[in-house]
Scaffold this motif. Structure first.
Motif, PDB file in Angstrom:
ATOM      1  N   MET A  44       0.838  -1.196   0.000  1.00 59.98           N
ATOM      2  CA  MET A  44       0.000   0.000   0.000  1.00 59.98           C
ATOM      3  C   MET A  44       0.875   1.250   0.000  1.00 59.98           C
ATOM      4  SD  MET A  44      -1.337   0.020   3.959  1.00 59.98           S
ATOM      5  CE  MET A  44      -1.767  -1.724   3.914  1.00 59.98           C
ATOM      6  N   PHE A  45       0.374   2.277  -0.665  1.00 57.17           N
ATOM      7  CA  PHE A  45       1.052   3.568  -0.698  1.00 57.17           C
ATOM      8  C   PHE A  45       0.400   4.507   0.306  1.00 57.17           C
ATOM      9  CE2 PHE A  45       1.714   1.921  -5.034  1.00 57.17           C
ATOM     10  CZ  PHE A  45       3.088   2.017  -5.121  1.00 57.17           C
ATOM     11  N   ASN A  46       1.201   5.364   0.904  1.00 57.44           N
ATOM     12  CA  ASN A  46       0.681   6.369   1.834  1.00 57.44           C
ATOM     13  C   ASN A  46       0.204   7.573   1.019  1.00 57.44           C
ATOM     14  OD1 ASN A  46       0.102   8.128   3.884  1.00 57.44           O
ATOM     15  ND2 ASN A  46       2.055   7.900   4.949  1.00 57.44           N
ATOM     16  N   LEU A  47      -1.106   7.766   0.981  1.00 53.29           N
ATOM     17  CA  LEU A  47      -1.686   8.848   0.196  1.00 53.29           C
ATOM     18  C   LEU A  47      -2.230   9.972   1.062  1.00 53.29           C
ATOM     19  CD1 LEU A  47      -3.581   6.713  -2.489  1.00 53.29           C
ATOM     20  CD2 LEU A  47      -1.216   7.534  -2.490  1.00 53.29           C
ATOM     21  N   ARG A  48      -1.831   9.992   2.339  1.00 56.57           N
ATOM     22  CA  ARG A  48      -2.296  11.034   3.245  1.00 56.57           C
ATOM     23  C   ARG A  48      -1.688  12.387   2.901  1.00 56.57           C
ATOM     24  NH1 ARG A  48      -1.977   6.331   6.028  1.00 56.57           N
ATOM     25  NH2 ARG A  48      -3.281   5.969   7.868  1.00 56.57           N
TER      26      ARG A  48
END
Length: 544
Positions: free
Chosen positions: A303-307
């Motif tokens: 998963m990528f951190n999209l925050r």
């Protein structure tokens, strides 16, 4: 014993519930198969790390759920093929509009202290799981079940008493939904919906889960717990079907190194352990009656951190897609793992009931073509030899996760020139880091809570409690909401999978297989259960 024979034995084990009492000793035989039962009816198995909790309202991992299913019993259980069978509930009815479920509970279900299990125990447990006070990592599951006022209770806008669940009387539980949900009965096999003993929790607080305090209603009771070492459960004499339970004692051992665990298994110290990455071909040849691989309802992904505030380079969908394209999934499943796993280009597991895998263009490309496209996309994003991309990748401590991470980091380096820093973390620390957004890229593994595609795809909803990427797409949210009331949600699922491939909030890597070593005398394992939900009460050991 062949896998076919094992499956037949598993099915036979379920018939124990229709037989009279059985007490295993050197001369006892199985009431259905006639097999001689071993005098030692104990089962010892390995896990890689300690579960964060065995409180049904707080449990969030697979290993913890395995323990909870032994200690507690919900409305329904699953049989060896994953079909629903009675638990505390013996039946249910549904209103014509599909919005009201009425469960009839058995009148002989008891807590381990002798108290009767009542509908009120379920009401308390569900209200507790949804309450902001408990702050359950799985509170969102109550809303996912479409229970009336679930979302408002979880948000703190309504009192838990407003949740749409009522004890009509001690043996009648009414559940009110906001929309028809055809797979709702399947959802009540999940630990979050299991009853808990209110008086015990109120008397001991968070310490109610200790062996000296716990009151439970499952086939087993907790008798020993040493964190990061062992957890022991033994038969519950108050369980309504105790007379048909054969295994006396179940021990979970925490052994972080899977190779050490394998050595201990081969020495006869364990009855079940995971097959280390890459070793299934050898072990299945040397121990054909013990090494087993069957599809399991889990998907492995990054998963990528999209925050907001996360690394800027990962906010570019072209960068994320390039990293996904550069992962040679065939090498992962055939060379690194080699245990029957399958490459994943969709998040939903290929064997999920009723799901037809949509055509994702990436899946039909050669790896050479994927690599070429990946290089082009990364160049368009402004990264190359003069401006290399650097990312941090975190995973929880496990040799298999480490092997996959090393392989993928090498693929990224060779194909795209990406510099990857790997970091492993202890399980609880890892879960907190993901939840708090303390990562660039993180390993993910999702196992189905029920056998329907929404159990995977709902993680892409912006409001999901396990959407740790914090991916937000209003179209995806609308598609998922519409799918819940659709007679045929496949088209919606296709579109959500297409959005995942397009936006790349995650990289699906492979679909799981359960790859394990089982002692030859252990029988009753539910190999046909796609979720691999097992109950110790259905297992038994035969005499040599």
């Amino acid at each position: 014993m062949t896998l076919k024979t094992k499956l037949l034995a598993t099915t036979s084990a379920l018939l124990i519930a229709t037989t009279g009492a059985l007490y295993a000793d050197a001369h006892a035989t199985h009431p259905v198969t006639g097999e001689a039962l071993a005098s030692d009816q104990s089962f010892t198995y390995r896990v890689g790390d300690e579960s964060p909790s065995i409180d049904p309202g707080l449990v969030e991992d697979v290993d913890g759920a395995d323990v909870v299913r032994d200690l507690f019993e919900g409305l329904y259980n699953q049989d060896a093929a994953g079909n629903l069978i009675p638990g505390v509930a013996v039946s249910h009815t549904v209103s014509d509009d599909g919005l009201i479920y009425t469960f009839t509970l058995r009148d002989n279900a008891k807590w381990s202290n002798g108290d009767p299990v009542t509908a009120g125990d379920f009401v308390y447990a569900w209200q507790r799981a949804a309450s902001p006070e408990l702050a359950s990592p799985y509170s969102w599951y109550i809303d996912l079940m479409s229970i009336e006022n679930g979302g408002d209770v979880i948000a703190g806008d309504m009192a838990p008493s407003e949740l749409g669940v009522t004890a009509v009387n001690d043996t009648t539980l009414e559940v009110r939904l906001t929309q028809p949900l055809p797979y709702f009965p399947q959802m009540v096999t999940h630990g979050t919906t299991f009853p808990v003993h209110q008086a015990t929790i109120e008397a001991h607080g968070s310490d109610w889960v200790l062996p000296e305090n716990m009151v439970s209603n499952g086939a087993y009771v907790l008798t020993e717990f040493v964190p990061q070492e062992r957890l022991v459960r033994e038969r519950n004499p108050m369980y309504w079907d105790n007379e048909n339970t054969i295994l006396e004692r179940v021990t979970k051992l925490v052994i972080p190194d899977e190779n050490v665990a394998l050595t201990r298994y081969l020495a006869g110290e364990l009855d079940r352990t995971d097959v280390p990455a890459g070793q299934f071909p050898r072990l299945s040849a040397e121990y054909p009656d013990q090494a087993v691989s069957v599809p399991q309802a889990c998907s492995y992904y990054y998963m990528f951190n999209l925050r907001d505030g996360a690394p800027e380079e990962l906010q570019d969908p072209n960068v994320r897609k390039a990293l996904s394209l550069a992962v040679d999934r065939n090498i992962i499943v055939e060379n690194v793992l080699a245990g029957g796993q399958k490459p994943a280009y969709t998040f939903t597991h290929w064997a999920t009931a009723g799901f037809e895998t949509p055509n994702i263009p990436m899946a039909d490309m050669t790896q050479a073509d994927r690599n070429t496209m990946a290089q082009e996309l990364l160049a368009e994003a402004g990264y190359g030899s003069d401006n290399p991309l650097s990312i941090d990748l975190v995973y929880n401590t496990d040799e298999s996760h480490r092997a996959v991470a090393i392989a993928i980091s090498q693929m990224w380096k060779q194909t795209l020139g990406v510099e990857t820093t790997l970091a492993n973390q202890e399980w609880q620390t890892f879960l907190e880091a993901r939840s708090n957004g303390d990562f660039d890229v993180a390993r993910g593994g999702w196992c189905a809570d029920y056998n329907e595609a929404s159990t995977f795809l709902d993680l892409m909803d912006s409001g999901s409690g396990y959407n740790d990427s914090k991916y937000m797409n209003p179209e995806v949210d609308a598609l998922l909401a519409e799918a819940k009331t659709s007679e045929n949600p496949q088209a919606n699922y296709d579109r959500v999978e297409e959005f995942i491939a397009q936006d790349t909030p995650i990289i699906p890597i492979y679909h799981y297989a359960a790859v394990d070593m089982f002692a030859e005398d252990l029988q009753g394992w539910p190999y046909e259960n796609f979720e691999q939900n097992w109950y110790s009460k259905d297992l038994y050991k035969i005499a040599e």
